[in-house]
Design a protein around this motif. Structure first.
Motif, PDB file in Angstrom:
ATOM      1  N   LYS A   5     -16.149  10.785  14.061  1.00 36.11           N
ATOM      2  CA  LYS A   5     -16.812  11.743  14.953  1.00 36.11           C
ATOM      3  C   LYS A   5     -16.489  11.344  16.384  1.00 36.11           C
ATOM      4  O   LYS A   5     -16.658  10.183  16.761  1.00 36.11           O
ATOM      5  CB  LYS A   5     -18.316  11.742  14.724  1.00 36.11           C
ATOM      6  N   ILE A   6     -16.010  12.315  17.166  1.00 37.90           N
ATOM      7  CA  ILE A   6     -15.579  12.038  18.533  1.00 37.90           C
ATOM      8  C   ILE A   6     -16.237  13.027  19.484  1.00 37.90           C
ATOM      9  O   ILE A   6     -16.269  14.232  19.218  1.00 37.90           O
ATOM     10  CB  ILE A   6     -14.040  12.145  18.649  1.00 37.90           C
ATOM     11  N   THR A   7     -16.748  12.522  20.596  1.00 35.05           N
ATOM     12  CA  THR A   7     -17.331  13.377  21.628  1.00 35.05           C
ATOM     13  C   THR A   7     -16.247  13.713  22.650  1.00 35.05           C
ATOM     14  O   THR A   7     -15.564  12.821  23.148  1.00 35.05           O
ATOM     15  CB  THR A   7     -18.514  12.677  22.317  1.00 35.05           C
ATOM     16  N   ILE A   8     -16.111  14.980  22.943  1.00 33.98           N
ATOM     17  CA  ILE A   8     -15.078  15.452  23.868  1.00 33.98           C
ATOM     18  C   ILE A   8     -15.440  15.045  25.286  1.00 33.98           C
ATOM     19  O   ILE A   8     -16.507  15.367  25.792  1.00 33.98           O
ATOM     20  CB  ILE A   8     -14.925  16.982  23.776  1.00 33.98           C
ATOM     21  N   GLY A   9     -14.529  14.317  25.935  1.00 37.29           N
ATOM     22  CA  GLY A   9     -14.747  13.860  27.306  1.00 37.29           C
ATOM     23  C   GLY A   9     -13.981  14.685  28.322  1.00 37.29           C
ATOM     24  O   GLY A   9     -14.216  14.581  29.520  1.00 37.29           O
ATOM     25  N   ILE A  10     -13.058  15.516  27.850  1.00 30.67           N
ATOM     26  CA  ILE A  10     -12.240  16.342  28.741  1.00 30.67           C
ATOM     27  C   ILE A  10     -13.168  17.300  29.490  1.00 30.67           C
ATOM     28  O   ILE A  10     -13.876  18.093  28.856  1.00 30.67           O
ATOM     29  CB  ILE A  10     -11.193  17.135  27.937  1.00 30.67           C
ATOM     30  N   PRO A  11     -13.206  17.252  30.835  1.00 32.01           N
ATOM     31  CA  PRO A  11     -14.143  18.079  31.604  1.00 32.01           C
ATOM     32  C   PRO A  11     -14.076  19.574  31.296  1.00 32.01           C
ATOM     33  O   PRO A  11     -15.097  20.241  31.243  1.00 32.01           O
ATOM     34  CB  PRO A  11     -13.755  17.804  33.059  1.00 32.01           C
ATOM     35  N   ALA A  12     -12.887  20.088  31.062  1.00 26.68           N
ATOM     36  CA  ALA A  12     -12.739  21.521  30.783  1.00 26.68           C
ATOM     37  C   ALA A  12     -13.018  21.858  29.329  1.00 26.68           C
ATOM     38  O   ALA A  12     -13.030  23.039  28.957  1.00 26.68           O
ATOM     39  CB  ALA A  12     -11.325  21.973  31.152  1.00 26.68           C
ATOM     40  N   GLY A  13     -13.251  20.845  28.502  1.00 24.95           N
ATOM     41  CA  GLY A  13     -13.440  21.092  27.077  1.00 24.95           C
ATOM     42  C   GLY A  13     -12.114  21.503  26.454  1.00 24.95           C
ATOM     43  O   GLY A  13     -11.049  21.239  26.996  1.00 24.95           O
ATOM     44  N   LEU A  14     -12.192  22.142  25.299  1.00 28.29           N
ATOM     45  CA  LEU A  14     -10.975  22.546  24.608  1.00 28.29           C
ATOM     46  C   LEU A  14     -10.600  23.979  24.981  1.00 28.29           C
ATOM     47  O   LEU A  14     -10.700  24.908  24.187  1.00 28.29           O
ATOM     48  CB  LEU A  14     -11.138  22.378  23.096  1.00 28.29           C
ATOM     49  N   GLU A  15     -10.166  24.137  26.240  1.00 26.67           N
ATOM     50  CA  GLU A  15      -9.656  25.413  26.730  1.00 26.67           C
ATOM     51  C   GLU A  15      -8.143  25.400  26.604  1.00 26.67           C
ATOM     52  O   GLU A  15      -7.568  24.457  26.083  1.00 26.67           O
ATOM     53  CB  GLU A  15     -10.111  25.627  28.163  1.00 26.67           C
ATOM     54  N   ALA A  16      -7.459  26.423  27.103  1.00 23.58           N
ATOM     55  CA  ALA A  16      -6.025  26.631  26.877  1.00 23.58           C
ATOM     56  C   ALA A  16      -5.148  25.405  27.138  1.00 23.58           C
ATOM     57  O   ALA A  16      -4.417  24.956  26.259  1.00 23.58           O
ATOM     58  CB  ALA A  16      -5.532  27.818  27.687  1.00 23.58           C
ATOM     59  N   ARG A  17      -5.191  24.878  28.331  1.00 23.04           N
ATOM     60  CA  ARG A  17      -4.301  23.751  28.663  1.00 23.04           C
ATOM     61  C   ARG A  17      -4.633  22.496  27.851  1.00 23.04           C
ATOM     62  O   ARG A  17      -3.738  21.881  27.265  1.00 23.04           O
ATOM     63  CB  ARG A  17      -4.330  23.480  30.159  1.00 23.04           C
ATOM     64  N   PRO A  18      -5.907  22.076  27.782  1.00 27.31           N
ATOM     65  CA  PRO A  18      -6.225  20.903  26.969  1.00 27.31           C
ATOM     66  C   PRO A  18      -5.881  21.086  25.489  1.00 27.31           C
ATOM     67  O   PRO A  18      -5.451  20.139  24.836  1.00 27.31           O
ATOM     68  CB  PRO A  18      -7.733  20.713  27.165  1.00 27.31           C
ATOM     69  N   VAL A  19      -6.048  22.299  24.978  1.00 28.65           N
ATOM     70  CA  VAL A  19      -5.686  22.560  23.582  1.00 28.65           C
ATOM     71  C   VAL A  19      -4.183  22.407  23.389  1.00 28.65           C
ATOM     72  O   VAL A  19      -3.726  21.791  22.424  1.00 28.65           O
ATOM     73  CB  VAL A  19      -6.165  23.960  23.123  1.00 28.65           C
ATOM     74  N   ALA A  20      -3.394  22.939  24.305  1.00 28.36           N
ATOM     75  CA  ALA A  20      -1.937  22.818  24.207  1.00 28.36           C
ATOM     76  C   ALA A  20      -1.527  21.345  24.211  1.00 28.36           C
ATOM     77  O   ALA A  20      -0.653  20.931  23.438  1.00 28.36           O
ATOM     78  CB  ALA A  20      -1.265  23.572  25.342  1.00 28.36           C
ATOM     79  N   MET A  21      -2.167  20.551  25.042  1.00 28.68           N
ATOM     80  CA  MET A  21      -1.861  19.116  25.102  1.00 28.68           C
ATOM     81  C   MET A  21      -2.279  18.414  23.807  1.00 28.68           C
ATOM     82  O   MET A  21      -1.556  17.562  23.293  1.00 28.68           O
ATOM     83  CB  MET A  21      -2.563  18.469  26.296  1.00 28.68           C
ATOM     84  N   LEU A  22      -3.439  18.787  23.265  1.00 32.52           N
ATOM     85  CA  LEU A  22      -3.905  18.194  22.017  1.00 32.52           C
ATOM     86  C   LEU A  22      -2.949  18.512  20.874  1.00 32.52           C
ATOM     87  O   LEU A  22      -2.616  17.645  20.069  1.00 32.52           O
ATOM     88  CB  LEU A  22      -5.316  18.689  21.681  1.00 32.52           C
ATOM     89  N   VAL A  23      -2.478  19.750  20.803  1.00 25.44           N
ATOM     90  CA  VAL A  23      -1.522  20.151  19.766  1.00 25.44           C
ATOM     91  C   VAL A  23      -0.235  19.341  19.904  1.00 25.44           C
ATOM     92  O   VAL A  23       0.343  18.902  18.915  1.00 25.44           O
ATOM     93  CB  VAL A  23      -1.257  21.673  19.806  1.00 25.44           C
ATOM     94  N   GLN A  24       0.199  19.096  21.145  1.00 25.56           N
ATOM     95  CA  GLN A  24       1.396  18.282  21.366  1.00 25.56           C
ATOM     96  C   GLN A  24       1.179  16.849  20.874  1.00 25.56           C
ATOM     97  O   GLN A  24       2.058  16.268  20.237  1.00 25.56           O
ATOM     98  CB  GLN A  24       1.778  18.258  22.843  1.00 25.56           C
ATOM     99  N   VAL A  25       0.017  16.288  21.157  1.00 25.93           N
ATOM    100  CA  VAL A  25      -0.294  14.927  20.703  1.00 25.93           C
ATOM    101  C   VAL A  25      -0.295  14.897  19.171  1.00 25.93           C
ATOM    102  O   VAL A  25       0.344  14.042  18.554  1.00 25.93           O
ATOM    103  CB  VAL A  25      -1.656  14.444  21.259  1.00 25.93           C
ATOM    104  N   ALA A  26      -0.998  15.830  18.546  1.00 21.58           N
ATOM    105  CA  ALA A  26      -1.096  15.866  17.084  1.00 21.58           C
ATOM    106  C   ALA A  26       0.258  16.072  16.420  1.00 21.58           C
ATOM    107  O   ALA A  26       0.553  15.479  15.378  1.00 21.58           O
ATOM    108  CB  ALA A  26      -2.065  16.970  16.658  1.00 21.58           C
ATOM    109  N   SER A  27       1.096  16.877  17.020  1.00 23.13           N
ATOM    110  CA  SER A  27       2.395  17.218  16.438  1.00 23.13           C
ATOM    111  C   SER A  27       3.387  16.051  16.445  1.00 23.13           C
ATOM    112  O   SER A  27       4.419  16.120  15.780  1.00 23.13           O
ATOM    113  CB  SER A  27       2.995  18.423  17.159  1.00 23.13           C
ATOM    114  N   GLN A  28       3.074  14.992  17.158  1.00 25.42           N
ATOM    115  CA  GLN A  28       3.952  13.817  17.189  1.00 25.42           C
ATOM    116  C   GLN A  28       3.853  12.996  15.901  1.00 25.42           C
ATOM    117  O   GLN A  28       4.666  12.110  15.669  1.00 25.42           O
ATOM    118  CB  GLN A  28       3.582  12.907  18.362  1.00 25.42           C
TER     119      GLN A  28
END
Length: 85
Positions: A5-28
């Motif tokens: 269980k992880i608490t989201i610390g990203i100030p904008a939450g999981l909006e467009a740009r942070p989601v795109a970055m998360l998908v890039q991290v996961a896809s590695q």
């Protein structure tokens, strides 16, 4: 398989740009990575699925990683989700 269980610390939450970055991290990673917010479970490598979550800063998600590189994948996902930048 690792579940955390992880608490989201990203100030904008999981909006467009942070989601795109998360998908890039996961896809590695070769492991399967799923993120749940209670009632919904989505593939962290799917930008459309992740956008559907719409999670905000301070909210918690459950991350499940399964595969050969699951430890490294979980560490990277957790580091990104907890980041405050």
């Amino acid at each position: 398989m690792i579940t955390r269980k992880i608490t989201i610390g990203i100030p904008a939450g999981l909006e467009a740009r942070p989601v795109a970055m998360l998908v890039q991290v996961a896809s590695q990673y070769d492991s399967t990575i799923y993120i749940e917010d209670g009632s919904r479970k989505v593939n962290a490598k799917s930008i459309m699925g992740m956008m559907a979550l719409g999670m905000g800063a301070g909210e918690s998600v459950q991350v499940t990683v399964n595969g050969e590189d699951e430890v490294k994948a979980m560490e990277a996902i957790e580091k990104y989700l907890k980041s405050e930048s």
